[in-house]
Design an enzyme around this catalytic site. Structure first.
Site, mmCIF file in Angstrom:
data_model
loop_
_atom_site.group_PDB
_atom_site.id
_atom_site.type_symbol
_atom_site.label_atom_id
_atom_site.label_comp_id
_atom_site.label_asym_id
_atom_site.label_seq_id
_atom_site.Cartn_x
_atom_site.Cartn_y
_atom_site.Cartn_z
ATOM 1 N N GLY A 362 0.813 -1.214 0.000
ATOM 2 C CA GLY A 362 0.000 0.000 0.000
ATOM 3 C C GLY A 362 0.841 1.256 0.000
ATOM 4 C CD GLN A 363 3.370 5.127 -1.780
ATOM 5 O OE1 GLN A 363 3.892 4.022 -1.927
ATOM 6 N NE2 GLN A 363 4.050 6.203 -1.397
ATOM 7 N N GLY A 364 0.571 5.577 1.075
ATOM 8 C CA GLY A 364 -0.155 6.680 1.688
ATOM 9 C C GLY A 364 0.587 7.984 1.470
ATOM 10 C CG PHE A 366 2.567 7.530 5.551
ATOM 11 C CD1 PHE A 366 3.328 6.395 5.342
ATOM 12 C CD2 PHE A 366 1.193 7.399 5.589
ATOM 13 C CE1 PHE A 366 2.731 5.165 5.181
ATOM 14 C CE2 PHE A 366 0.590 6.159 5.434
ATOM 15 C CZ PHE A 366 1.357 5.049 5.231
ATOM 16 N N GLY A 367 4.173 7.722 2.796
ATOM 17 C CA GLY A 367 5.140 6.819 2.199
ATOM 18 C C GLY A 367 4.499 5.483 1.888
ATOM 19 C CE LYS A 383 1.525 5.090 8.482
ATOM 20 N NZ LYS A 383 0.569 5.506 9.549
ATOM 21 C CG ASP A 480 -7.515 11.075 8.038
ATOM 22 O OD1 ASP A 480 -8.523 11.424 7.383
ATOM 23 O OD2 ASP A 480 -6.467 10.675 7.508
#
Length: 683
Positions: A362-364, A366-367, A383, A480
């Site tokens: 996965g990708q967010g 933040f990174g 993470k 969030d």
């Protein structure tokens, strides 16, 4: 001549009297008899409709009570309606609770015959049923006072009584103000020459508000002078109760530990060893409480001292955070108290095959997130924060400080952290079903989420959120909450994740404002999006949106333009008011889910997304609404707020918020569906 019902009634009374006599003559019997109060609201006949409905309750209430250690229920209609309330002690497990409540129904009928109203008190549970609406009755009912016949030593009697009062008051305050279950245990050190430790327990029914619980417990604690000098005692009511004892009688570690009070040196002839075990108890029934005086002097002093200590620690941490470097020069020592969580970079590189693309999950903002396997075989999610970003550094600090102190089955568990070289890594438990959005909004995968799983997910998110707001040692606003930040384990148990934008509140703090709005369109509450005001009610709004998404299978994208389809909240409201809500329920559930439960969940969701935060329920109330089949829900108000996709926050109602043509002066940077603005204020 007596009727058959009257004869049975007399025989039940005689049996109850004999049972009491036997219990008094045989105090060493293995099975402890209950204490009971027979009501005066009338009687019913054998094999009557009332008895039949009472039997119906006895078949369902024990199981329902075992889920949350509390259950309320009604069966029938007036004049043969039956109300029931069951409360299990907060430290009991589900089987013990179910067994206790199941045994209480037949024993209540044996003890009080054909009385329509009966209350039975056990060590592990309380059962009350009646033909009167006891669910709406906030009074504590008839009180049962139980005390030891063994007295404490005379020279320390005053100190002992004061210590008991301090223990009960402190534990009551914690149970009422810091837990959703309204339950707490406590331990008060004393003096090993006499009594090493005093143990205490308090509990209210979980549907009570913090203030109501505190008041209820205060009223019965004010009666402790009538227990003066007794080595153990308890007062039990239908709404709240307390108990203290020299022997540890509850399961697990105490919620609170109080320091040992000063005990004067012994005089001649004073015993210097711990007395023997309590041998028997005396039971007294009270029909009212006249003495309303509360014992508060010692707890107030203790509370003031605790506040002073907390303030010093709080100031120290705040100064430390204010001097944290904001660049990549961050070192492990910048994060206080994480020594036990530190992992070597070499261990994480080996676990993820040096962050191989095949392990990317996965990708967010933040990174990236990578799957890994630690040397002990445990699967983890790593993470990996982006290099050289002050924003990501702030989010890492924020998340680490908060998540490291949280433990709950519905929160993702932090396993370790690595801050070596230029890497900034957080290591979490790996959850194979990933986030809800990856399943919920996929036409094929969504079929995995039947009604049972969806309801459990809603309930689990509510409990995790309530833990953040009320039950944890910290009061945390997530800010969030959304589908992509709720992960699912192999059993589809939900776990709230991503605390990078979360905020820590002081115990009495209810609202905060910011000039930089962070979060995700479609989940933001009006007061937060428009004015930067956030509170626990902001999270409640986001939770309400999640409920609507989970039940409809539709995204709340935050697109509210007039030339596009109507937003999710408005769509649900439209179908709610026209009585066609089933038309927008996820097609994979239609015909396979109880309509009344789905409607209740939609109702709760609409209550949570009301424009005025004061109209939204707190999460503890949401949990009660979800678990109870008899709590009446107020009508939700029509949601009027909307946010155009352009990022200009607008409202259709004037007064509290800017009009539709006005934009806010808040600093914001919009990319896709995210408002990714880093902001972390020290508190």
């Amino acid at each position: 001549m007596a009727t058959g019902a009257q004869q049975h009634h007399v025989s039940f009374r005689l049996a109850a009297g004999l049972l009491l006599l036997v219990s008094l003559l045989a105090p060493l019997a293995a099975a402890q008899p209950p204490w009971w109060v027979c009501g005066s609201t009338g009687s019913y006949a054998e094999n009557s409709t009332y008895q039949s409905r009472l039997n119906q309750l006895s078949a369902t209430v024990p199981t329902n009570a075992s889920r949350d250690l509390y259950a309320i229920a009604t069966v029938g209609a007036a004049p043969e309606i039956v109300y029931a309330v069951a409360l299990c002690r907060g430290d009991t497990n589900a089987p013990t609770c179910e067994s206790c409540v199941a045994a209480a129904f037949p024993e209540a009928q044996q003890l009080c015959g054909f009385d329509k109203c009966v209350t039975v008190f056990y060590d592990d549970c309380i059962l009350r049923y009646s033909n009167k609406d006891i669910l709406a009755d906030s009074s504590n009912g008839n009180l049962t006072m139980i005390m030891s016949q063994q007295n404490v030593s005379s020279p320390v009697k005053k100190v002992f009584d004061d210590a008991v009062a301090m223990l009960l008051n402190a534990t009551a305050n914690y149970a009422a103000m810091n837990t959703s279950r309204r339950f707490a245990t406590g331990e008060q050190g004393f003096d090993s020459r006499f009594y090493p430790t005093i143990y205490g327990l308090v509990q209210c029914t979980p549907d009570m508000s913090p203030a109501a619980c505190q008041s209820c417990l205060g009223d019965i604690i004010a009666l402790t002078p009538q227990l003066s000098g007794r080595q153990s005692g308890r007062i039990i009511g239908v709404r709240c109760n307390f108990r203290y004892d020299l022997d540890k009688f509850f399961v697990g570690d105490p919620t609170l530990r109080l320091q040992t009070p000063f005990v004067p040196a012994p005089n001649n002839g004073m015993p210097t060893s711990t007395p023997g075990v309590i041998s028997s108890e005396v039971c007294v029934i009270f029909t009212g409480t006249k003495n309303k005086m509360k014992i508060v002097a010692l707890p107030v002093v203790a509370a003031m001292l605790a506040i002073a200590i907390f303030s010093l620690c709080f100031l120290r941490r705040r100064l430390a955070r204010e001097h944290m470097p904001s660049s990549d020069s961050t070192k492990p020592e910048d994060f206080e108290g994480i020594g036990s969580l530190l992992l070597h970079l070499s261990t994480i590189r080996a676990a993820t095959d040096n962050f191989a693309e095949s392990n990317w999950v996965g990708q967010g903002g933040f990174g990236a997130v990578y799957k890994g396997v630690l040397p002990d075989g445990q699967e983890v999610a790593v993470k990996r924060f982006s290099q050289g970003s002050g924003q990501e550094m702030q989010e890492l600090k924020n998340e680490l400080v908060l998540i490291a102190s949280l433990q709950h089955k519905n929160l993702v568990r932090l396993i370790g952290v690595c801050l070596e070289e230029h890497e900034k890594l957080l290591v979490y438990e790996y959850l194979p079903n990933r986030s809800i959005d990856t399943i919920l909004f996929d036409p094929e995968k969504s079929k995995e989420l039947d009604w049972g799983r969806r309801f459990n997910i809603i309930n689990g998110i509510a409990r995790g959120l309530n833990y953040l707001h009320e039950d944890s040692q910290l009061k945390i606003i997530h800010r969030d909450l959304k589908a992509s930040n709720v992960l699912l384990d192999s059993d589809y148990t939900p776990k709230i994740s991503d605390f990078g934008l979360a905020r820590l509140f002081a115990g009495d703090q209810s609202q905060e404002a910011t000039n930089s709005v962070v979060g995700t369109y479609g989940y933001m509450s009006p007061e937060y999006a428009m004015r930067g005001h956030y509170s626990v009610k902001s999270d409640v709004f986001s939770f309400g949106v999640l409920i609507l998404e989970i039940l409809t299978g539709r995204r709340s994208s935050g697109s509210y333009s007039f030339d596009e389809s109507v937003d999710l909240i408005s769509l649900v409201w439209e179908h709610w008011t026209t009585g066609t809500i089933t038309e927008i329920i996820d097609s994979s559930m239609r015909g396979n889910a109880p309509g009344d439960q789905m409607l209740k969940c939609i109702h709760i969701g609409l209550l949570c997304v009301q424009d005025n935060p004061m109209d939204r329920p707190v999460m503890s109330k949401v949990i009660v609404m979800l678990s109870s089949g008899t709590v009446s829900l107020q009508a939700p108000l029509k949601p009027e707020f909307f946010i155009p996709k352009s990022g200009t926050y607008s409202s259709t109602f004037p007064g509290s918020y800017p009009r539709a043509s006005q934009s806010t002066s808040k600093s914001q940077s919009v990319s896709s569906n995210e408002v990714s603005i880093a902001e972390m204020e020290s508190r």
